[in-house]
Design a protein around this motif. Sequence first.
Motif, PDB file in Angstrom:
ATOM      1  N   SER A   1       0.812  -1.075   0.172  1.00 35.14           N
ATOM      2  CA  SER A   1      -0.007   0.117  -0.070  1.00 35.14           C
ATOM      3  C   SER A   1       1.070   1.373   0.092  1.00 35.14           C
ATOM      4  CB  SER A   1      -0.883   0.158   1.115  1.00 35.14           C
ATOM      5  OG  SER A   1      -1.675   1.108   1.397  1.00 35.14           O
ATOM      6  N   LYS A   2       1.797   1.258   0.763  1.00 38.79           N
ATOM      7  CA  LYS A   2       2.936   2.292   1.010  1.00 38.79           C
ATOM      8  C   LYS A   2       3.618   2.348  -0.524  1.00 38.79           C
ATOM      9  CE  LYS A   2       6.103   4.501   3.945  1.00 38.79           C
ATOM     10  NZ  LYS A   2       6.852   4.469   5.279  1.00 38.79           N
ATOM     11  N   LYS A   3       4.236   1.413  -0.737  1.00 38.93           N
ATOM     12  CA  LYS A   3       5.034   1.592  -1.930  1.00 38.93           C
ATOM     13  C   LYS A   3       4.157   1.911  -3.341  1.00 38.93           C
ATOM     14  CE  LYS A   3       8.076  -1.208  -5.002  1.00 38.93           C
ATOM     15  NZ  LYS A   3       8.896  -2.378  -5.103  1.00 38.93           N
ATOM     16  N   TYR A   4       2.924   1.654  -3.200  1.00 36.59           N
ATOM     17  CA  TYR A   4       2.513   2.050  -4.704  1.00 36.59           C
ATOM     18  C   TYR A   4       1.353   3.083  -4.475  1.00 36.59           C
ATOM     19  CZ  TYR A   4       4.628  -2.065  -6.337  1.00 36.59           C
ATOM     20  OH  TYR A   4       5.502  -2.964  -6.826  1.00 36.59           O
ATOM     21  N   ASN A   5       1.132   3.463  -3.294  1.00 31.63           N
ATOM     22  CA  ASN A   5       0.373   4.677  -2.766  1.00 31.63           C
ATOM     23  C   ASN A   5      -1.055   4.330  -3.141  1.00 31.63           C
ATOM     24  OD1 ASN A   5      -0.237   7.170  -1.935  1.00 31.63           O
ATOM     25  ND2 ASN A   5      -0.040   8.233  -3.744  1.00 31.63           N
ATOM     26  N   MET A   6      -1.482   3.134  -2.680  1.00 25.02           N
ATOM     27  CA  MET A   6      -2.941   2.839  -2.640  1.00 25.02           C
ATOM     28  C   MET A   6      -3.423   2.107  -1.498  1.00 25.02           C
ATOM     29  SD  MET A   6      -2.229   0.249  -6.145  1.00 25.02           S
ATOM     30  CE  MET A   6      -3.997  -0.582  -5.909  1.00 25.02           C
ATOM     31  N   PRO A   7      -4.632   2.535  -1.453  1.00 26.01           N
ATOM     32  CA  PRO A   7      -5.295   1.715  -0.350  1.00 26.01           C
ATOM     33  C   PRO A   7      -5.332   0.348  -0.084  1.00 26.01           C
ATOM     34  CG  PRO A   7      -6.723   3.114  -1.511  1.00 26.01           C
ATOM     35  CD  PRO A   7      -5.959   2.876  -2.243  1.00 26.01           C
ATOM     36  N   ILE A   8      -5.199  -0.147   1.261  1.00 26.93           N
ATOM     37  CA  ILE A   8      -4.906  -1.741   1.323  1.00 26.93           C
ATOM     38  C   ILE A   8      -5.952  -2.368   0.895  1.00 26.93           C
ATOM     39  CG2 ILE A   8      -5.070  -3.316   3.388  1.00 26.93           C
ATOM     40  CD1 ILE A   8      -3.374  -1.466   5.102  1.00 26.93           C
ATOM     41  N   SER A   9      -7.295  -1.920   0.678  1.00 28.44           N
ATOM     42  CA  SER A   9      -8.575  -2.604   0.371  1.00 28.44           C
ATOM     43  C   SER A   9      -8.287  -2.762  -1.132  1.00 28.44           C
ATOM     44  CB  SER A   9      -9.730  -1.843   0.488  1.00 28.44           C
ATOM     45  OG  SER A   9      -9.523  -0.495   0.121  1.00 28.44           O
ATOM     46  N   LEU A  10      -7.535  -1.917  -1.900  1.00 28.59           N
ATOM     47  CA  LEU A  10      -7.314  -2.276  -3.171  1.00 28.59           C
ATOM     48  C   LEU A  10      -6.200  -3.224  -3.671  1.00 28.59           C
ATOM     49  CD1 LEU A  10      -7.776   1.160  -4.861  1.00 28.59           C
ATOM     50  CD2 LEU A  10      -9.304  -0.358  -4.651  1.00 28.59           C
ATOM     51  N   ILE A  11      -5.007  -3.178  -2.785  1.00 26.75           N
ATOM     52  CA  ILE A  11      -4.331  -4.108  -2.898  1.00 26.75           C
ATOM     53  C   ILE A  11      -4.682  -5.572  -2.456  1.00 26.75           C
ATOM     54  CG2 ILE A  11      -2.183  -5.087  -1.614  1.00 26.75           C
ATOM     55  CD1 ILE A  11      -1.532  -2.449  -3.161  1.00 26.75           C
ATOM     56  N   GLU A  12      -5.539  -5.861  -1.736  1.00 28.69           N
ATOM     57  CA  GLU A  12      -6.323  -7.002  -1.283  1.00 28.69           C
ATOM     58  C   GLU A  12      -7.411  -7.478  -2.599  1.00 28.69           C
ATOM     59  OE1 GLU A  12      -9.270  -9.754  -0.353  1.00 28.69           O
ATOM     60  OE2 GLU A  12      -9.762  -7.889  -0.709  1.00 28.69           O
ATOM     61  N   ARG A  13      -7.804  -6.609  -3.061  1.00 30.67           N
ATOM     62  CA  ARG A  13      -8.825  -6.933  -4.124  1.00 30.67           C
ATOM     63  C   ARG A  13      -7.954  -7.155  -5.367  1.00 30.67           C
ATOM     64  NH1 ARG A  13     -11.097  -2.051  -7.147  1.00 30.67           N
ATOM     65  NH2 ARG A  13      -9.148  -2.379  -8.144  1.00 30.67           N
ATOM     66  N   ASP A  14      -6.948  -6.342  -5.607  1.00 31.93           N
ATOM     67  CA  ASP A  14      -6.222  -6.713  -6.741  1.00 31.93           C
ATOM     68  C   ASP A  14      -5.393  -8.037  -6.747  1.00 31.93           C
ATOM     69  OD1 ASP A  14      -7.092  -4.384  -7.882  1.00 31.93           O
ATOM     70  OD2 ASP A  14      -5.038  -3.165  -7.332  1.00 31.93           O
ATOM     71  N   ILE A  15      -4.879  -8.348  -5.491  1.00 32.17           N
ATOM     72  CA  ILE A  15      -4.215  -9.718  -5.382  1.00 32.17           C
ATOM     73  C   ILE A  15      -5.309 -10.785  -5.743  1.00 32.17           C
ATOM     74  CG2 ILE A  15      -3.105 -11.262  -3.877  1.00 32.17           C
ATOM     75  CD1 ILE A  15      -1.548  -8.741  -2.806  1.00 32.17           C
ATOM     76  N   ARG A  16      -6.692 -10.751  -4.899  1.00 33.82           N
ATOM     77  CA  ARG A  16      -7.664 -11.484  -5.082  1.00 33.82           C
ATOM     78  C   ARG A  16      -8.085 -11.877  -6.705  1.00 33.82           C
ATOM     79  NH1 ARG A  16     -12.237  -9.464  -4.135  1.00 33.82           N
ATOM     80  NH2 ARG A  16     -11.717  -8.058  -2.613  1.00 33.82           N
TER      81      ARG A  16
END
Length: 90
Positions: free
Chosen positions: A12-27
């Motif tokens: 989230s910090k590295k790509y300046n994205m909310p954690i929820s989007l990180i989780e969704r994108d990986i899913r």
Amino acid sequence: IKITKDIYPILSKKYNMPISLIERDIRTVVETCWNNDKQAVEAILGYKTAKRPSNSEFIDAIAYRIAKDCNISLLSLGTETDKQIEDCES
């Protein structure tokens, strides 16, 4: 290492994205891989399964595979490990 407490916040910090989007994108990646080639996913996991793996299962299996292929201990994560992975990719 906990995926939701250790990995998602770093990404989230590295790509300046909310954690929820990180989780969704990986899913989404896991689901797309599962829908397109279950046998390849099972090969990565190292076992057959009737259901799509969780994000944690998938990331764990990929980390294990990279570590095994590059002869890296998963217990020694850090800058040196990053260099070993880069060397393995080339």
